[in-house]
Scaffold this motif. Structure first.
Motif, short mmCIF file in Angstrom:
data_model
loop_
_atom_site.label_atom_id
_atom_site.label_comp_id
_atom_site.label_asym_id
_atom_site.label_seq_id
_atom_site.Cartn_x
_atom_site.Cartn_y
_atom_site.Cartn_z
N TRP A 1 0.98 -1.46 -0.10
CA TRP A 1 0.15 -0.12 0.40
C TRP A 1 0.67 1.29 0.09
CZ3 TRP A 1 -4.25 1.51 5.17
CH2 TRP A 1 -4.64 2.11 4.01
N VAL B 1 0.53 5.08 0.37
CA VAL B 1 -0.10 5.79 0.59
C VAL B 1 0.02 6.82 -0.13
CG1 VAL B 1 -0.90 7.80 2.36
CG2 VAL B 1 -0.35 5.28 2.57
N LEU B 2 1.18 7.32 -0.43
CA LEU B 2 0.86 8.69 -1.71
C LEU B 2 0.47 8.23 -2.56
CD1 LEU B 2 4.97 10.14 -0.07
CD2 LEU B 2 2.41 10.92 0.61
N ALA B 3 1.96 7.21 -3.69
CA ALA B 3 1.28 7.11 -4.79
C ALA B 3 -0.31 6.87 -4.77
CB ALA B 3 1.91 6.42 -5.58
N ASP B 4 -1.12 6.12 -3.97
CA ASP B 4 -2.83 5.81 -3.52
C ASP B 4 -2.42 4.30 -4.48
OD1 ASP B 4 -5.00 5.77 -2.80
OD2 ASP B 4 -5.90 7.35 -4.50
#
Lengths: 426, 313
Positions: free
Chosen positions: B62, B64-67
């Motif tokens: 996962w 988070v920043l690159a989604d």
């Protein structure tokens, strides 16, 4: 009703509740009143008052924006808290970003590209932004965050303590062309020996925040890693020389307080401290004479080191377009001049001693010129790398053996490179 | 007296009328469900679903920043087996847990026995030893952080009696010891109170009989006190072991896992991986490991009770 039927009913009811909750967590449509949230690391009342005054002005001409909330997050856990908020679906619309997390945010696609929005903003003058200040916040030729604060490191000096220790002040040494690290360490050692107070404090280092030592080792021409981020620089001869000198200053000459020893310059407990000019506000009620001077020259000559913070609009925010528009307003020339009271701007036209002096009453024009303006023109930014948090932790753990009196400096620095080489290669 | 379990079918058969749906039994069942529903919903929403989600996240990478949220199967579990830092982390966790359990239970039992005497001032001492339990953990740890500095209060006291104290939080041996002691002082009062309650439940006639038989105080403690309070020893040992495995704030404030990685315990390592390094999938995998360790230790302790916990029945 049997037990099984009852349990099935409960399961169905619970599934309904969860379904409703899931629907409720869907993004609101980008219509109707807009509420923007901006995460910042400062909780300083004067800073927030200025931010809010600019936001109030924006709301007057943007009736759809009903609220702009500045949400302070403690500095120590800033990036961790921010990414946790994003992971939890509660990210802000705009975020203040520190230089050590810039590569991760800029390269991940988490931020809205700003070029078009800034180019369209009335009188914005994008060309006025200093290329050296925007470099860290660009990728693929696009700007992903505005370099909100570009703040060089300088040395604040308690002139009373230095005089009490029988030392020349740095201003006198600068005038004589003798302001270098040999003299700075010697003066700091004299303060400790003759007054009992700490000599030189590297603020926010505390034998953990090692990247703050870039303000010292850059004078030896050392760097944490190469410009492309692939090669470790800790074992290089320049770094070994810089760290050997620092180690001697700490453990032999007692010029710096040792590990586990607290001393705060701003309460008069130390002769000198390395930090950024935004800390000058802590000297408003100082009971001692003080000065701000550039970093001493190292073996490789004069140099400067910069800490940066950017502000970017998050793509995952509920109102990304409105957030980028507010960012353009917040940082346009007139507001940039107001923000310069606390945060050195990236606008070349505003980087003059006259402009900065108007908003920095505690600092003299010559201090602003030598430390801030010259520093921004020639300085290098503190180390930053993608995956910096993991690298930073690895360096911290590998450097710990250095902070002992009998440390093998070269051996420890070789160990740092062994620890981070696999991470740099990723 | 009405038979509350009487069959409604039988009742209708005898009267010849249609059976009532809301019989006493059904009303009791409904009441029971209503009573347990809030607890059940809380357990499902805040325990079982997060537990399931952690397991699900551990099978994903996962960013988070690159989604991005990509299924990686057992890769995180393979990474767990290959992680060169994990043995050190588990060793630090073990050292902390063993040190804490031995010191906490030993000291709590000693204090409880001493403060169970009918002497003047015991209530004051009980209050003093219990008071750290109600203090905020983070505030407590921050204060101790200052006390344990090289130029802090502890070394100041040692200096006053001519002893040069170590740099507590910077030495690999002393840092872990300091964290353990800070945690013991914080929570020893809770176990002390539990032991006190258990000690006061031991029948006095057992001690009187033992005295008449000439048993020493140590023999009385070993043969009467320990067996009689063994259920409480089991309870306190389980909650202390589980608490020790969950230590976080003390490490985060006092040492940040250092010096080196000597105080990087499992929960702090998990926090670093998930929240500092943004390896949420691997962090979830470490959570599953922690859950497994806690479950295993609790089951082992529970099974061992048959051998050493005394039951009057």
């Amino acid at each position: 009703m049997t037990l099984h039927r009852g349990m099935r009913l409960a399961a169905v009811a619970l599934a309904g509740l969860i379904g409703l909750a899931a629907c409720g967590s869907e993004k609101a449509a980008d219509s109707g009143p807009v509420s923007l949230r901006v995460t910042v690391w400062t909780a300083n009342e004067a800073h927030l008052k200025l931010f809010n005054s600019i936001a109030d002005e924006y709301k007057k001409t943007h009736s759809n924006v009903t609220e702009i909330k500045f949400d302070p997050i403690p500095f120590e856990s800033y990036t961790t808290t921010l990414t946790t908020q994003i992971a939890g679906g509660n990210g802000p619309d705009l975020a203040w970003l520190l230089e050590n997390s810039a590569p991760d945010f800029v390269s991940s696609g988490a931020l809205v590209p700003l070029d078009d929005t800034l180019a369209k903003a009335d009188g914005y003058n994008v060309a006025d932004l200093s290329p050296s200040a925007t470099k860290l916040w660009q990728t693929g030729g696009k700007l992903y965050a505005y370099p909100f604060s570009t703040s060089p490191f300088g040395i604040f000096v308690n002139t009373d303590l230095l005089k009490a220790a029988g030392q020349k002040t740095p201003a006198e040494l600068i005038a004589a062309g003798q302001w270098d690290w040999t003299g700075a360490y010697a003066a700091a050692a004299a303060v400790k020996a003759k007054t009992g107070k700490a000599g030189l404090v590297v603020r926010d280092f505390d034998y953990k925040g090692w990247d703050n030592l870039a303000s010292i080792w850059t004078g030896w021409g050392a760097q944490a890693w190469s410009a492309d981020g692939k090669t470790c620089g800790f074992a290089a001869p320049e770094m070994v020389d810089a760290m050997t000198t620092l180690h001697k200053a700490i453990f032999t000459d007692k010029a710096l307080p040792g590990p586990g020893t607290a001393a705060d310059f701003f309460t008069g407990e130390a002769g000198m401290t390395i930090t950024q000019i935004s800390r000058a506000s802590l000297l408003k009620d100082a009971k001692f004479g003080w000065d701000l001077v550039p970093l001493p020259a190292g073996p490789k000559g004069k140099y400067a080191v910069i800490g940066q913070a950017g502000i970017g609009a998050l793509k995952k925010g509920k109102h990304a377009a409105e957030a980028a528009d507010f960012l353009a307003f917040f940082t346009r020339p007139d507001n940039s001049a107001k923000l310069a009271a606390y945060f050195p701007p990236p606008r070349q036209s505003q980087l003059t001693a006259e402009t900065l002096a108007k908003t920095n009453p505690l600092l003299k024009p010559e201090q602003l010129q030598t430390v801030v303006i010259d520093g921004i023109a020639t300085g290098v930014v503190k180390p930053s790398h993608s995956g910096q948090a993991e690298i930073s932790q690895a360096v911290r753990a590998a450097l710990d053996p250095l902070w002992k009196a009998d440390a093998d400096v070269k051996g420890v620095l070789d160990g740092v490179c062994s620890a981070i080489n696999p991470l740099l290669a990723k | 007296m009405t038979d509350r379990t009487q069959s409604p079918v039988g009742a209708s058969a005898s009267t010849g009328t249609a059976p009532r749906y809301w019989t006493t039994r059904r009303r009791d069942q409904l009441a029971a469900y209503l009573f347990i529903t809030p607890q059940l919903i809380g357990t499902i929403v805040f325990v079982l679903i997060p537990l399931g989600l952690v397991g699900w996240y551990s099978l994903h990478e996962w960013n988070v920043l690159a989604d991005t949220f990509d299924f990686v199967g057992g890769e995180n579990y393979q990474a767990l087996l290959d992680d060169p830092k994990l043995p050190g982390v588990l060793a630090a966790t073990g050292i902390f847990s063993v040190g804490l359990v031995i010191l906490n239970l030993g000291l709590a039992l000693l204090l409880a026995v001493l403060l169970n005497q009918k002497l003047r001032g015991t209530i004051v001492f009980r209050t003093i030893f219990f008071s750290p339990v109600v203090v905020s953990l983070v505030a407590w740890t921050i204060v101790w952080n200052f006390l344990l500095q090289d130029n802090g209060g502890i070394n100041g006291l040692l200096d006053a009696i001519g002893i040069a104290g170590p740099n507590w939080l910077r030495g690999e041996g002393t840092a872990m010891a300091a964290v353990v002691v800070v945690q013991v002082i914080k929570n020893v009062g809770l176990n002390m109170v539990l032991f006190l309650a258990a000690l006061q439940g031991v029948p006095a006639d057992l001690y009187e009989a033992a005295k008449m038989d000439g048993a020493s105080r140590w023999r009385q403690f070993r043969a009467i006190t320990v067996p009689m309070i063994s259920p409480t020893i089991l309870l306190t040992s389980i909650i202390t072991v589980v608490g020790a495995l969950q230590v976080f704030a003390q490490i985060a404030v006092l040492t940040q896992g250092g010096p080196g990685t000597s105080t990087t315990v499992l929960v702090y390592y998990l926090y670093q991986q998930a929240f500092q390094f943004h390896h949420f999938g691997y962090g979830a995998t470490l959570s599953v490991l922690l859950f497994g360790i806690v479950l295993l230790l609790t089951v082992v302790q529970w099974q061992m009770r048959r051998k050493w916990v005394f039951h009057e029945s």
